[in-house]
Scaffold this active site. Structure first.
Site, short mmCIF file in Angstrom:
data_model
loop_
_atom_site.label_atom_id
_atom_site.label_comp_id
_atom_site.label_asym_id
_atom_site.label_seq_id
_atom_site.Cartn_x
_atom_site.Cartn_y
_atom_site.Cartn_z
CG ASP A 42 37.59 -8.33 -49.37
OD1 ASP A 42 38.46 -7.15 -49.61
OD2 ASP A 42 37.13 -8.90 -50.10
N GLY B 121 32.86 -6.53 -43.26
CA GLY B 121 34.16 -6.57 -42.65
C GLY B 121 33.87 -5.67 -41.22
CE1 TYR C 280 33.28 -8.62 -52.11
CE2 TYR C 280 30.97 -8.79 -51.85
CZ TYR C 280 32.01 -8.57 -52.70
OH TYR C 280 32.00 -8.50 -54.30
CB SER C 281 31.29 -4.43 -48.87
OG SER C 281 31.52 -3.31 -48.83
CG LEU C 282 28.18 -3.05 -43.47
CD1 LEU C 282 28.77 -1.79 -42.75
CD2 LEU C 282 26.67 -2.51 -43.52
#
Length: 402
Positions: free
Chosen positions: A253, A234, A230-232
């Site tokens: 994501d 990813g 999720y975010s970083l």
């Protein structure tokens, strides 16, 4: 997408808080009335307004619980947890020693823990062995049968928390028959705030102990483990997948090939050259000046110094150069879903770089758009659309899992 504010950071973070309404983490009326009490770009008023809303909603939950209304209490505590997290978000002047950061983070955790104890499905608090300590986590289970099920292992990002995992992935996963193992890693949530652990680029050193723990649990099908970033996260899980091959699938994501690109986008080229040349005598004053002019720059630099254990703003920017997939993407072999947000203000173009680099994995790139309300970073405000994409892909990629 402007949402209730012109200030880009305030707009995005309000959309983020509101987007969790999909799974009971917000009420739109509470979001709107709180935003109306906030002065555009004023971080102090942001803190006051969200804290007041969180306290009011927590009181509703406490009264409902005392009166035996378990469902109402659960719903209120979920919202309060999200609002406390939101209230804490911009408190980054001295986060390591700020008692208000400690207070709000603890309240967000405690409100969520109370809500989790009222879920209809089991939630187990877990401690995952890591080096000479443990990482805090939750194991969200579909049921209490003990049957091994496909399980999503959640890795959060640059500022997310363990409690956020429920809204980011767990609620959607449980509905579809997937367990979720979520944890705070170094640089995240309680691991940062309480254990003082900071980010590290070699995230396989974190993921491998988590997978070791996962395969030890009878409720987790060890041949159906999915890494979700999720975010970083990813970047972090993609990096891990190059070295950890006990995974059946990978969801990014969104996709991140080079985290430093976020700082390249944010800072003038001449300034990044000074930073690379370690001319900190000129770079740091300019970075400090920029923090006074931009909410986004101010928050990103202050949060990063804390979460990455940097000595200065310039040191932080240099540290981010290590967060790259260059030279290792050929080692990633798991089927990979790369999510892309059309208007990602932080890492636009990075998912396409990941897709091009994955030469030995079956890679699927999906761009969700502004027209469908899903064009923001991590598809904030469109969680249902994002999760539909992820789990439809998983069901097709791993057809025997559910």
């Amino acid at each position: 997408m402007k949402f209730l504010f012109d200030n880009e950071s305030f707009s995005f973070e309000t959309l983020r808080a509101a987007g969790f309404a999909n799974y009971g983490g917000a009420d739109l009326g509470e979001i709107i009335t709180t935003a109306q009490k906030i002065t555009e770009g004023d971080e102090a008023s942001w803190h006051r307004a969200w804290k007041a809303t969180a306290e009011r909603v927590q009181a509703i939950g406490e009264q409902a619980l005392a009166d035996g209304h378990r469902l109402s209490a659960r719903e209120a505590f979920l919202r309060a947890s999200n609002y406390y997290r939101t209230a804490e978000f911009f408190l980054r002047e001295n986060p390591a020693t700020d008692p208000e950061v400690t207070l709000l983070s603890s309240r967000s955790h405690d409100a969520f823990a109370t809500a989790a104890g009222l879920f209809d499905t089991p939630v187990k608090t877990v401690d995952i062995p890591y080096e000479n300590t443990t990482l805090p986590g939750y194991l969200f289970l579909v049921d209490d049968s003990g049957a091994p099920r496909p399980t999503v292992v959640y890795t959060s990002g640059y500022d997310s928390t363990l409690e956020e995992s429920y809204f980011a992935i767990a609620a959607a996963a449980l509905r579809r028959g997937y367990n979720v193992l979520a944890f705070d890693g170094p640089g995240q949530g309680a691991a940062l705030r309480e254990q003082k652990l900071v980010f590290r680029p070699d995230w396989e050193a974190v993921t491998t102990p988590v997978i070791d723990y996962a395969v030890s649990r009878p409720e987790i099908a060890d041949d159906k483990i999915i890494l979700f970033g999720y975010s970083l996260g990813g970047y972090l899980v993609a990096r891990s997948a190059a070295f950890e091959h006990r995974i059946a699938a990978l969801i990014l994501d969104d996709g991140i090939h080079d985290f430093h690109a976020a700082f390249d986008r944010m800072l003038p080229p001449a300034l990044t050259q000074w930073i690379d040349e370690e001319r900190d005598d000129v770079a740091v004053p300019v970075l400090t000046m920029l923090t006074g002019a931009s909410t986004q720059v101010r928050w990103a630099l202050r949060n990063g110094v804390w979460a990455m254990g940097a000595e200065s703003f310039a040191d932080l920017v240099r540290k981010t150069r290590a967060y790259t997939l260059s030279g290792i993407t050929d080692k990633i072999t798991a089927p990979t879903l790369i999510m892309d947000a059309e208007n990602d203000q932080f890492l636009k173009g990075q998912p396409h770089e990941v897709e091009k680099a994955l030469t030995n994995a079956s890679a699927t790139l999906v761009t969700l758009t502004e027209a469908e309300g899903a064009g923001e970073h991590c598809h904030m405000g469109a969680m249902g659309r994002a999760h539909q994409t992820m789990f439809d892909w998983l069901d097709s990629t791993l057809p025997a899992t559910v």
